[in-house]
Design a protein around this motif. Sequence first.
Motif, PDB file in Angstrom:
ATOM      1  N   ALA A  12     -15.860 -36.215   1.865  1.00 49.81           N
ATOM      2  CA  ALA A  12     -14.785 -36.745   2.701  1.00 49.81           C
ATOM      3  C   ALA A  12     -13.835 -35.637   3.141  1.00 49.81           C
ATOM      4  CB  ALA A  12     -14.027 -37.834   1.951  1.00 49.81           C
ATOM      5  N   ALA A  13     -13.451 -34.754   2.202  1.00 48.07           N
ATOM      6  CA  ALA A  13     -12.541 -33.659   2.543  1.00 48.07           C
ATOM      7  C   ALA A  13     -13.202 -32.689   3.520  1.00 48.07           C
ATOM      8  CB  ALA A  13     -12.091 -32.934   1.278  1.00 48.07           C
ATOM      9  N   GLN A  14     -14.474 -32.383   3.306  1.00 47.48           N
ATOM     10  CA  GLN A  14     -15.194 -31.480   4.215  1.00 47.48           C
ATOM     11  C   GLN A  14     -15.315 -32.080   5.613  1.00 47.48           C
ATOM     12  OE1 GLN A  14     -18.905 -31.085   2.168  1.00 47.48           O
ATOM     13  NE2 GLN A  14     -18.020 -29.953   0.445  1.00 47.48           N
ATOM     14  N   THR A  15     -15.589 -33.372   5.677  1.00 45.48           N
ATOM     15  CA  THR A  15     -15.740 -34.038   6.967  1.00 45.48           C
ATOM     16  C   THR A  15     -14.433 -34.007   7.750  1.00 45.48           C
ATOM     17  OG1 THR A  15     -17.459 -35.496   6.081  1.00 45.48           O
ATOM     18  CG2 THR A  15     -16.352 -36.208   8.096  1.00 45.48           C
ATOM     19  N   GLU A  16     -13.331 -34.296   7.065  1.00 41.56           N
ATOM     20  CA  GLU A  16     -12.026 -34.300   7.732  1.00 41.56           C
ATOM     21  C   GLU A  16     -11.654 -32.916   8.231  1.00 41.56           C
ATOM     22  OE1 GLU A  16      -9.314 -35.956   4.941  1.00 41.56           O
ATOM     23  OE2 GLU A  16     -10.266 -37.939   4.964  1.00 41.56           O
ATOM     24  N   ALA A  17     -12.055 -31.879   7.498  1.00 43.01           N
ATOM     25  CA  ALA A  17     -11.713 -30.503   7.884  1.00 43.01           C
ATOM     26  C   ALA A  17     -12.734 -29.891   8.835  1.00 43.01           C
ATOM     27  CB  ALA A  17     -11.594 -29.633   6.634  1.00 43.01           C
ATOM     28  N   GLY A  18     -13.834 -30.592   9.082  1.00 48.02           N
ATOM     29  CA  GLY A  18     -14.856 -30.059   9.973  1.00 48.02           C
ATOM     30  C   GLY A  18     -15.660 -28.919   9.388  1.00 48.02           C
ATOM     31  N   THR A  19     -15.852 -28.925   8.053  1.00 45.27           N
ATOM     32  CA  THR A  19     -16.562 -27.814   7.416  1.00 45.27           C
ATOM     33  C   THR A  19     -17.873 -28.249   6.761  1.00 45.27           C
ATOM     34  OG1 THR A  19     -15.402 -28.091   5.289  1.00 45.27           O
ATOM     35  CG2 THR A  19     -14.378 -26.638   6.943  1.00 45.27           C
ATOM     36  N   ARG A  20     -18.400 -29.405   7.127  1.00 40.79           N
ATOM     37  CA  ARG A  20     -19.624 -29.887   6.482  1.00 40.79           C
ATOM     38  C   ARG A  20     -20.772 -28.897   6.671  1.00 40.79           C
ATOM     39  NH1 ARG A  20     -21.181 -31.922   3.148  1.00 40.79           N
ATOM     40  NH2 ARG A  20     -22.806 -33.322   3.886  1.00 40.79           N
ATOM     41  N   TYR A  21     -20.917 -28.341   7.859  1.00 40.71           N
ATOM     42  CA  TYR A  21     -22.014 -27.411   8.119  1.00 40.71           C
ATOM     43  C   TYR A  21     -21.889 -26.177   7.221  1.00 40.71           C
ATOM     44  CZ  TYR A  21     -24.985 -24.034  10.544  1.00 40.71           C
ATOM     45  OH  TYR A  21     -25.925 -23.074  10.834  1.00 40.71           O
ATOM     46  N   VAL A  22     -20.671 -25.635   7.141  1.00 38.37           N
ATOM     47  CA  VAL A  22     -20.442 -24.451   6.309  1.00 38.37           C
ATOM     48  C   VAL A  22     -20.688 -24.779   4.843  1.00 38.37           C
ATOM     49  CG1 VAL A  22     -18.723 -22.790   5.543  1.00 38.37           C
ATOM     50  CG2 VAL A  22     -18.807 -23.457   7.946  1.00 38.37           C
ATOM     51  N   VAL A 208      -8.116 -23.962   4.326  1.00 34.38           N
ATOM     52  CA  VAL A 208      -9.545 -24.227   4.433  1.00 34.38           C
ATOM     53  C   VAL A 208     -10.351 -23.404   3.431  1.00 34.38           C
ATOM     54  CG1 VAL A 208     -11.549 -24.031   5.945  1.00 34.38           C
ATOM     55  CG2 VAL A 208      -9.421 -24.973   6.832  1.00 34.38           C
ATOM     56  N   GLY A 209     -10.005 -22.134   3.239  1.00 33.39           N
ATOM     57  CA  GLY A 209     -10.757 -21.312   2.310  1.00 33.39           C
ATOM     58  C   GLY A 209     -12.213 -21.211   2.720  1.00 33.39           C
ATOM     59  N   ASP A 210     -13.134 -21.456   1.757  1.00 30.38           N
ATOM     60  CA  ASP A 210     -14.556 -21.364   2.076  1.00 30.38           C
ATOM     61  C   ASP A 210     -15.103 -22.662   2.663  1.00 30.38           C
ATOM     62  OD1 ASP A 210     -14.643 -22.987  -0.152  1.00 30.38           O
ATOM     63  OD2 ASP A 210     -15.506 -21.479  -1.474  1.00 30.38           O
ATOM     64  N   GLY A 211     -14.280 -23.699   2.731  1.00 31.69           N
ATOM     65  CA  GLY A 211     -14.708 -24.938   3.353  1.00 31.69           C
ATOM     66  C   GLY A 211     -15.428 -25.909   2.439  1.00 31.69           C
ATOM     67  N   VAL A 212     -15.594 -25.546   1.156  1.00 37.84           N
ATOM     68  CA  VAL A 212     -16.293 -26.428   0.223  1.00 37.84           C
ATOM     69  C   VAL A 212     -15.381 -27.541  -0.288  1.00 37.84           C
ATOM     70  CG1 VAL A 212     -17.382 -26.514  -2.067  1.00 37.84           C
ATOM     71  CG2 VAL A 212     -18.000 -24.716  -0.449  1.00 37.84           C
ATOM     72  N   PHE A 213     -14.092 -27.232  -0.444  1.00 37.94           N
ATOM     73  CA  PHE A 213     -13.087 -28.198  -0.884  1.00 37.94           C
ATOM     74  C   PHE A 213     -13.459 -28.833  -2.228  1.00 37.94           C
ATOM     75  CE2 PHE A 213     -12.210 -27.965   3.651  1.00 37.94           C
ATOM     76  CZ  PHE A 213     -10.822 -27.865   3.655  1.00 37.94           C
TER      77      PHE A 213
END
Length: 251
Positions: A12-22, A208-213
């Motif tokens: 959920a956190a990755q999706t909201e931040a747009g980092t799912r691909y990363v 955002v950091g590395d985007g893994v959250f």
Amino acid sequence: MKPLDYHPGQIAAQTEAGTRYVADKLADWVGPVADFARGADLFVLATAEAAGGLRFTVISGSPPLVRIAEQPELRLGLPASVGLGLPMPVACGGLAINLGLARRARVNGILQLGTSGPELLATEAFTLCRKYMAPSVAIEPALRVGPAMREPVALDAPRLIDLVARAETTFLGSLSPAGMPDVAHRGGKPGFLKYDPRARRLSWTEYVGDGVFKSAGNIRATKTMALLAIDLETGEGAALFGHAEYETTYT
């Protein structure tokens, strides 16, 4: 080492931040964890308390602070006093860090008694990015395992308010839905933590950091957190425990 398995809170956190691909790309990332652990002059460990909170243990001194075996699995041999009073084996989150070199690695797993003393058997390990680290150089080479003592402090105690206000280096403990503790570094210029003792509220801005959250996702899922704020000059610290909320904001 198995790939990271993201739970719904992290997704959920990755999706909201747009980092799912990363995040998917980083799920298989491990990096030179053993080398980072050998060079670490600070280890922060977190174990779950029976009442649902988290307990910190800190190891500091000149590296290497741990004995490392990489085969057939990564094991960190720890100082003899680590784990005293804990029922072992126990799930444990670990962070190996060297602020001066801007290196850090997560090592999560099982704290247990090995043939040569306590050891952390890694079930999840990976190195982290270099962001948001305040460079510091160790001033005490001797091995230290702490805290030497624990005592309750009122939320409005002046020394607690002062320590939080001056903090540049802190550590965020969280708990996954599966009960695995995790420790992450949180740093910034003094004042990055906003503390209101009357409202019983501690807040800060996440990046955002590395985007893994990983921490944010754990908090989203379990609402369990602990923050360890330390004074690197005196060795004193304060651990604040509570129920947390994570909110994604867009600017």
